[in-house]
Motif scaffolding. Structure first.
Motif, mmCIF file in Angstrom:
data_model
loop_
_atom_site.group_PDB
_atom_site.id
_atom_site.type_symbol
_atom_site.label_atom_id
_atom_site.label_comp_id
_atom_site.label_asym_id
_atom_site.label_seq_id
_atom_site.Cartn_x
_atom_site.Cartn_y
_atom_site.Cartn_z
ATOM 1 N N ASP A 267 1.007 -1.371 0.202
ATOM 2 C CA ASP A 267 0.002 0.327 0.165
ATOM 3 C C ASP A 267 1.045 1.334 0.245
ATOM 4 O O ASP A 267 1.290 1.680 0.792
ATOM 5 C CB ASP A 267 -1.179 0.017 0.909
ATOM 6 C CG ASP A 267 -2.258 1.004 1.115
ATOM 7 O OD1 ASP A 267 -1.458 2.354 0.705
ATOM 8 O OD2 ASP A 267 -2.862 0.643 1.719
ATOM 9 N N HIS B 232 -0.827 4.545 2.256
ATOM 10 C CA HIS B 232 0.103 4.564 3.450
ATOM 11 C C HIS B 232 0.772 4.370 4.343
ATOM 12 O O HIS B 232 2.073 4.180 4.889
ATOM 13 C CB HIS B 232 -1.371 3.536 4.141
ATOM 14 C CG HIS B 232 -2.604 4.002 3.990
ATOM 15 N ND1 HIS B 232 -3.748 3.584 2.946
ATOM 16 C CD2 HIS B 232 -3.071 5.032 4.733
ATOM 17 C CE1 HIS B 232 -4.510 4.297 3.349
ATOM 18 N NE2 HIS B 232 -4.901 5.004 4.041
ATOM 19 N N TYR C 292 3.091 1.393 3.720
ATOM 20 C CA TYR C 292 2.856 0.171 4.032
ATOM 21 C C TYR C 292 2.794 -1.491 3.508
ATOM 22 O O TYR C 292 1.903 -1.563 2.597
ATOM 23 C CB TYR C 292 2.056 -0.494 5.917
ATOM 24 C CG TYR C 292 2.377 0.289 6.669
ATOM 25 C CD1 TYR C 292 3.599 -0.158 7.526
ATOM 26 C CD2 TYR C 292 1.686 2.078 6.978
ATOM 27 C CE1 TYR C 292 3.970 1.417 9.091
ATOM 28 C CE2 TYR C 292 2.008 2.608 7.892
ATOM 29 C CZ TYR C 292 2.989 1.950 9.405
ATOM 30 O OH TYR C 292 3.213 3.035 9.459
ATOM 31 N N ALA D 229 1.867 -5.859 3.655
ATOM 32 C CA ALA D 229 1.085 -6.526 4.643
ATOM 33 C C ALA D 229 1.190 -7.716 3.981
ATOM 34 O O ALA D 229 0.649 -8.144 3.473
ATOM 35 C CB ALA D 229 -0.706 -5.940 5.028
ATOM 36 N N ILE E 141 3.569 -6.378 9.503
ATOM 37 C CA ILE E 141 3.208 -5.521 8.483
ATOM 38 C C ILE E 141 4.764 -5.470 9.394
ATOM 39 O O ILE E 141 4.544 -4.621 9.774
ATOM 40 C CB ILE E 141 2.423 -4.863 9.670
ATOM 41 C CG1 ILE E 141 0.573 -5.729 9.083
ATOM 42 C CG2 ILE E 141 2.150 -3.356 8.329
ATOM 43 C CD1 ILE E 141 -0.076 -5.017 9.950
ATOM 44 N N LYS F 98 6.348 -1.084 7.385
ATOM 45 C CA LYS F 98 6.551 -0.142 6.774
ATOM 46 C C LYS F 98 7.429 0.101 5.858
ATOM 47 O O LYS F 98 8.372 -0.687 5.771
ATOM 48 C CB LYS F 98 7.720 1.047 7.854
ATOM 49 C CG LYS F 98 7.292 2.857 7.290
ATOM 50 C CD LYS F 98 6.153 3.126 7.687
ATOM 51 C CE LYS F 98 6.130 4.491 7.280
ATOM 52 N NZ LYS F 98 5.110 5.062 7.211
ATOM 53 N N ASP G 148 -5.073 0.802 14.184
ATOM 54 C CA ASP G 148 -4.453 0.209 13.468
ATOM 55 C C ASP G 148 -4.752 0.357 11.874
ATOM 56 O O ASP G 148 -4.769 0.780 10.622
ATOM 57 C CB ASP G 148 -4.583 -0.865 13.750
ATOM 58 C CG ASP G 148 -3.682 -1.400 15.351
ATOM 59 O OD1 ASP G 148 -2.682 -0.194 14.698
ATOM 60 O OD2 ASP G 148 -4.082 -1.764 16.125
ATOM 61 N N TRP G 149 -5.998 0.398 11.825
ATOM 62 C CA TRP G 149 -7.257 -0.119 10.501
ATOM 63 C C TRP G 149 -6.885 1.801 9.772
ATOM 64 O O TRP G 149 -6.838 1.845 8.472
ATOM 65 C CB TRP G 149 -8.058 -0.346 10.182
ATOM 66 C CG TRP G 149 -8.528 -1.594 10.815
ATOM 67 C CD1 TRP G 149 -9.056 -1.922 12.005
ATOM 68 C CD2 TRP G 149 -7.419 -2.469 10.585
ATOM 69 N NE1 TRP G 149 -8.849 -2.982 11.960
ATOM 70 C CE2 TRP G 149 -7.299 -3.749 11.473
ATOM 71 C CE3 TRP G 149 -5.696 -2.731 10.347
ATOM 72 C CZ2 TRP G 149 -7.000 -5.127 11.535
ATOM 73 C CZ3 TRP G 149 -5.558 -4.251 9.990
ATOM 74 C CH2 TRP G 149 -5.722 -4.470 10.789
ATOM 75 N N TYR H 77 -3.387 2.133 8.647
ATOM 76 C CA TYR H 77 -2.736 0.585 7.746
ATOM 77 C C TYR H 77 -3.594 1.104 6.096
ATOM 78 O O TYR H 77 -3.182 0.674 5.024
ATOM 79 C CB TYR H 77 -2.659 -0.867 7.868
ATOM 80 C CG TYR H 77 -1.774 -1.008 9.384
ATOM 81 C CD1 TYR H 77 -0.530 0.495 9.486
ATOM 82 C CD2 TYR H 77 -1.624 -1.481 10.257
ATOM 83 C CE1 TYR H 77 0.702 -0.754 10.812
ATOM 84 C CE2 TYR H 77 -1.209 -2.313 11.644
ATOM 85 C CZ TYR H 77 -0.055 -1.251 11.691
ATOM 86 O OH TYR H 77 0.621 -1.709 12.546
ATOM 87 N N ILE I 102 -4.985 -3.666 3.241
ATOM 88 C CA ILE I 102 -4.357 -4.077 4.637
ATOM 89 C C ILE I 102 -5.099 -4.579 5.551
ATOM 90 O O ILE I 102 -5.941 -5.456 6.264
ATOM 91 C CB ILE I 102 -3.559 -3.491 5.555
ATOM 92 C CG1 ILE I 102 -2.505 -2.856 4.058
ATOM 93 C CG2 ILE I 102 -2.942 -4.212 7.243
ATOM 94 C CD1 ILE I 102 -0.711 -2.101 4.703
ATOM 95 N N GLU I 103 -6.372 -3.885 6.307
ATOM 96 C CA GLU I 103 -7.400 -4.304 6.936
ATOM 97 C C GLU I 103 -8.154 -5.321 6.544
ATOM 98 O O GLU I 103 -8.330 -6.355 7.026
ATOM 99 C CB GLU I 103 -9.041 -3.145 6.972
ATOM 100 C CG GLU I 103 -9.628 -2.985 8.088
ATOM 101 C CD GLU I 103 -10.280 -2.445 8.451
ATOM 102 O OE1 GLU I 103 -11.631 -2.303 9.298
ATOM 103 O OE2 GLU I 103 -10.199 -1.328 7.993
ATOM 104 N N GLN J 272 4.617 -6.328 13.583
ATOM 105 C CA GLN J 272 4.697 -5.081 13.025
ATOM 106 C C GLN J 272 6.429 -5.465 12.563
ATOM 107 O O GLN J 272 6.934 -6.317 14.034
ATOM 108 C CB GLN J 272 5.216 -4.468 13.496
ATOM 109 C CG GLN J 272 3.690 -3.953 13.958
ATOM 110 C CD GLN J 272 3.060 -2.480 14.370
ATOM 111 O OE1 GLN J 272 3.321 -2.280 15.699
ATOM 112 N NE2 GLN J 272 2.529 -1.917 13.968
#
Length: 113
Positions: A27, A30, A32, A34, A45, A47, A94-95, A98, A102-103, A113
């Motif tokens: 993604d 954002h 990230y 996952a 997850i 960065k 978190d959502w 991310y 990713i959610e 993480q």
């Protein structure tokens, strides 16, 4: 298989290999990545580090090159090693961090993480 959604800045990678099957989302909006490992029933997850992870515009070209020129060495392989640590289930904050893609991939799974 790899699907690139340029307009959403998302890359979906699906690996179907029995026990080693996984789904990964890059993604870029954002920042990230996952990975859902089906054998571990967990989500990892990390960065996106711009100096290590290919840009969205490059990732499709790299995948095409790798598929069409399998015998040629490429220095652009990306590997990540995850070490087990403490996990938790995702929370609303978190959502937001991310993002919805990713959610959707990781809801209900332990997050590392």
């Amino acid at each position: 298989t790899m699907t690139i959604h340029s307009e959403e800045h998302i890359v979906d990678v699906h690996v179907r290999s029995g026990v080693y099957s996984s789904d990964t989302i890059f993604d870029y909006t954002h920042g990230y990545i996952a990975t859902r490992l089906f054998s571990r029933n967990a989500c990892f997850i990390m960065k996106i580090k711009k100096e290590l992870i290919p840009k969205l515009q490059e990732i499709g070209r790299l995948a095409f090159e790798r598929e069409t020129m399998k015998d040629v060495y490429s220095p652009n392989n990306v590997w990540a090693e995850f070490q087990a640590g403490s996990s938790r289930l995702g929370r609303l904050k978190d959502w937001i961090l991310y993002g919805k893609h990713i959610e959707k991939l990781c809801t209900g799974l332990p997050l590392y993480q």
